[in-house]
Scaffold this motif. Structure first.
Motif, short mmCIF file in Angstrom:
data_model
loop_
_atom_site.label_atom_id
_atom_site.label_comp_id
_atom_site.label_asym_id
_atom_site.label_seq_id
_atom_site.Cartn_x
_atom_site.Cartn_y
_atom_site.Cartn_z
N ALA A 142 48.54 40.34 25.05
CA ALA A 142 49.41 40.77 26.14
C ALA A 142 48.58 41.40 27.25
CB ALA A 142 50.45 41.76 25.62
N GLY A 143 47.57 42.19 26.86
CA GLY A 143 46.68 42.81 27.86
C GLY A 143 45.93 41.77 28.67
N ARG A 144 45.46 40.72 27.99
CA ARG A 144 44.74 39.65 28.70
C ARG A 144 45.65 38.94 29.70
NH1 ARG A 144 41.27 36.70 23.93
NH2 ARG A 144 39.88 38.44 23.52
N LYS A 145 46.90 38.72 29.28
CA LYS A 145 47.84 38.05 30.19
C LYS A 145 48.09 38.91 31.42
CE LYS A 145 50.34 35.23 26.83
NZ LYS A 145 51.61 34.98 26.17
N VAL A 146 48.23 40.20 31.23
CA VAL A 146 48.47 41.11 32.36
C VAL A 146 47.24 41.14 33.26
CG1 VAL A 146 48.79 43.55 32.97
CG2 VAL A 146 50.17 42.54 31.16
N ILE A 147 46.04 41.18 32.65
CA ILE A 147 44.81 41.18 33.45
C ILE A 147 44.69 39.89 34.25
CG2 ILE A 147 42.27 41.11 33.31
CD1 ILE A 147 42.54 43.12 30.92
N ALA A 152 45.04 37.27 39.55
CA ALA A 152 45.67 36.30 40.46
C ALA A 152 46.26 37.01 41.69
CB ALA A 152 46.75 35.53 39.73
N ILE A 153 46.87 38.15 41.48
CA ILE A 153 47.44 38.92 42.60
C ILE A 153 46.33 39.34 43.56
CG2 ILE A 153 48.57 41.11 43.22
CD1 ILE A 153 50.09 40.85 40.48
N ASN A 161 37.39 35.58 44.75
CA ASN A 161 37.39 34.73 43.55
C ASN A 161 37.72 35.55 42.30
OD1 ASN A 161 35.01 35.88 42.47
ND2 ASN A 161 33.71 34.45 43.62
N GLU A 162 37.80 34.86 41.18
CA GLU A 162 38.23 35.51 39.93
C GLU A 162 37.26 36.60 39.48
OE1 GLU A 162 39.59 34.34 35.37
OE2 GLU A 162 39.06 32.74 36.78
N ASP A 163 35.95 36.32 39.58
CA ASP A 163 34.96 37.32 39.17
C ASP A 163 35.06 38.58 40.02
OD1 ASP A 163 34.00 35.74 37.15
OD2 ASP A 163 32.30 34.95 38.30
N GLU A 164 35.24 38.40 41.32
CA GLU A 164 35.37 39.56 42.21
C GLU A 164 36.64 40.35 41.90
OE1 GLU A 164 33.21 38.08 46.31
OE2 GLU A 164 35.12 37.14 45.75
N ALA A 165 37.70 39.64 41.60
CA ALA A 165 38.96 40.31 41.26
C ALA A 165 38.79 41.13 39.98
CB ALA A 165 40.08 39.28 41.08
N TYR A 166 38.10 40.56 38.98
CA TYR A 166 37.88 41.30 37.73
C TYR A 166 36.99 42.51 37.97
CZ TYR A 166 36.88 42.47 32.93
OH TYR A 166 36.77 43.15 31.75
N ARG A 167 35.93 42.34 38.76
CA ARG A 167 35.05 43.48 39.07
C ARG A 167 35.81 44.59 39.76
NH1 ARG A 167 30.95 39.56 39.87
NH2 ARG A 167 31.35 39.40 42.10
N LEU A 168 36.72 44.23 40.65
CA LEU A 168 37.53 45.23 41.35
C LEU A 168 38.44 45.99 40.37
CD1 LEU A 168 38.32 46.57 44.00
CD2 LEU A 168 39.91 44.68 44.41
N GLN A 185 48.34 46.42 34.67
CA GLN A 185 49.79 46.56 34.52
C GLN A 185 50.39 47.27 35.74
OE1 GLN A 185 51.93 45.35 31.90
NE2 GLN A 185 53.24 45.76 33.65
N SER A 186 49.70 48.28 36.24
CA SER A 186 50.18 48.99 37.44
C SER A 186 50.27 48.04 38.64
CB SER A 186 49.25 50.16 37.79
OG SER A 186 49.23 51.10 36.75
N LEU A 187 49.26 47.19 38.78
CA LEU A 187 49.23 46.24 39.89
C LEU A 187 50.36 45.22 39.76
CD1 LEU A 187 47.78 45.29 42.44
CD2 LEU A 187 46.24 43.98 40.98
N VAL A 188 50.57 44.70 38.55
CA VAL A 188 51.64 43.74 38.32
C VAL A 188 53.00 44.38 38.57
CG1 VAL A 188 52.79 42.35 36.53
CG2 VAL A 188 50.29 42.31 36.73
N THR A 189 53.19 45.61 38.11
CA THR A 189 54.45 46.33 38.33
C THR A 189 54.69 46.54 39.82
OG1 THR A 189 54.23 47.45 36.19
CG2 THR A 189 55.72 48.45 37.79
N ALA A 190 53.63 46.94 40.54
CA ALA A 190 53.76 47.16 41.99
C ALA A 190 54.15 45.87 42.70
CB ALA A 190 52.45 47.71 42.55
N GLU A 191 53.53 44.76 42.29
CA GLU A 191 53.86 43.48 42.92
C GLU A 191 55.31 43.10 42.63
OE1 GLU A 191 52.57 38.84 43.23
OE2 GLU A 191 53.13 39.77 41.34
N ASN A 192 55.75 43.33 41.40
CA ASN A 192 57.15 43.04 41.05
C ASN A 192 58.12 43.86 41.91
OD1 ASN A 192 56.33 41.18 39.13
ND2 ASN A 192 56.54 42.59 37.42
N LEU A 193 57.77 45.12 42.13
CA LEU A 193 58.60 45.98 42.97
C LEU A 193 58.66 45.47 44.41
CD1 LEU A 193 57.66 49.58 41.72
CD2 LEU A 193 59.90 48.49 41.58
N MET A 194 57.50 45.05 44.90
CA MET A 194 57.41 44.56 46.29
C MET A 194 58.22 43.28 46.48
SD MET A 194 55.59 46.78 47.85
CE MET A 194 54.92 46.09 49.33
#
Length: 197
Positions: A142-147, A152-153, A161-168, A185-194
């Motif tokens: 579940a953690g991997r899916k959220v990451i 992607a967000i 790119n994907e590596d830069e997103a992961y590093r961030l 998870q915080s980022l995904v939640t924020a995007e869902n709210l937006m």
């Protein structure tokens, strides 16, 4: 290193048989043995006594009594050794599904008490360990899916790119002293709210 001896709750409506089993438990080294002569209100007794192991000895249980004992075993999260004088395939399968650690048909003799309880405790611990490992694997997936979703967000929002997103994500987690999955998870939640209308 001293090994603590588990406390045992013995449930048996037959007082003579309960006394024999209790003697067998004490001879096997179990010092804390609590005996209850009825199955009614058993969950309350378990909560009060808080035994490490539960031994239930039933002569010829009816389906309702067996089902209530199986239901109990699903909720108490302790090793349970259940002894019955006779059984059928359906009852055996129900016992296994309910998580009964040892389901012994053909009664109980005092000589068999210790090896059966040792096996019940070992089996319960193995099952509990497997359950924890399964839950850990599910949590990790579940953690991997959220990451992945958070990457992607970020990739879309920041045109990276994907590596830069992961590093961030990793840098933010380190800065805030949090897990990457929590930041994701915080980022995904924020995007869902937006995106909510």
């Amino acid at each position: 290193m001293t090994v603590s001896i588990p406390s045992v709750l013995l449930v048996d409506e037959n007082k003579i048989r309960a006394a024999i089993i209790e003697a067998g438990l004490r001879e096997a080294g179990y010092e804390q043995v609590h005996v209850i002569g009825e199955t009614l209100g058993l969950a309350r007794h378990i909560e009060q006594i808080s035994p490490d192991v539960i031994v239930i000895d039933l002569e010829n249980p009816n389906r309702d009594l067996l089902e209530s004992m199986f239901q109990l075993s699903r909720t108490v999260k302790r090793p349970i050794a259940m002894f019955v004088d006779q059984s059928d395939q359906t009852s055996i399968e129900a016992a296994v599904d309910a998580g009964v650690s040892a389901y012994i048909v053909d009664g109980l003799t005092k000589e068999r008490v210790k090896p059966i309880l040792d096996m019940a405790i070992s089996r319960f611990n193995a099952f509990a360990r497997m359950s924890r490992e399964l839950q850990d694997a599910r949590d990790e997936l579940a953690g991997r899916k959220v990451i992945d979703r958070a990457k992607a967000i970020l990739m879309k929002a920041k045109n990276i790119n994907e590596d830069e997103a992961y590093r961030l994500l990793r840098k933010t987690a380190m800065t805030q002293n949090r897990k990457i999955a929590d930041i994701a998870q915080s980022l995904v939640t924020a995007e869902n709210l937006m995106n909510e209308k």
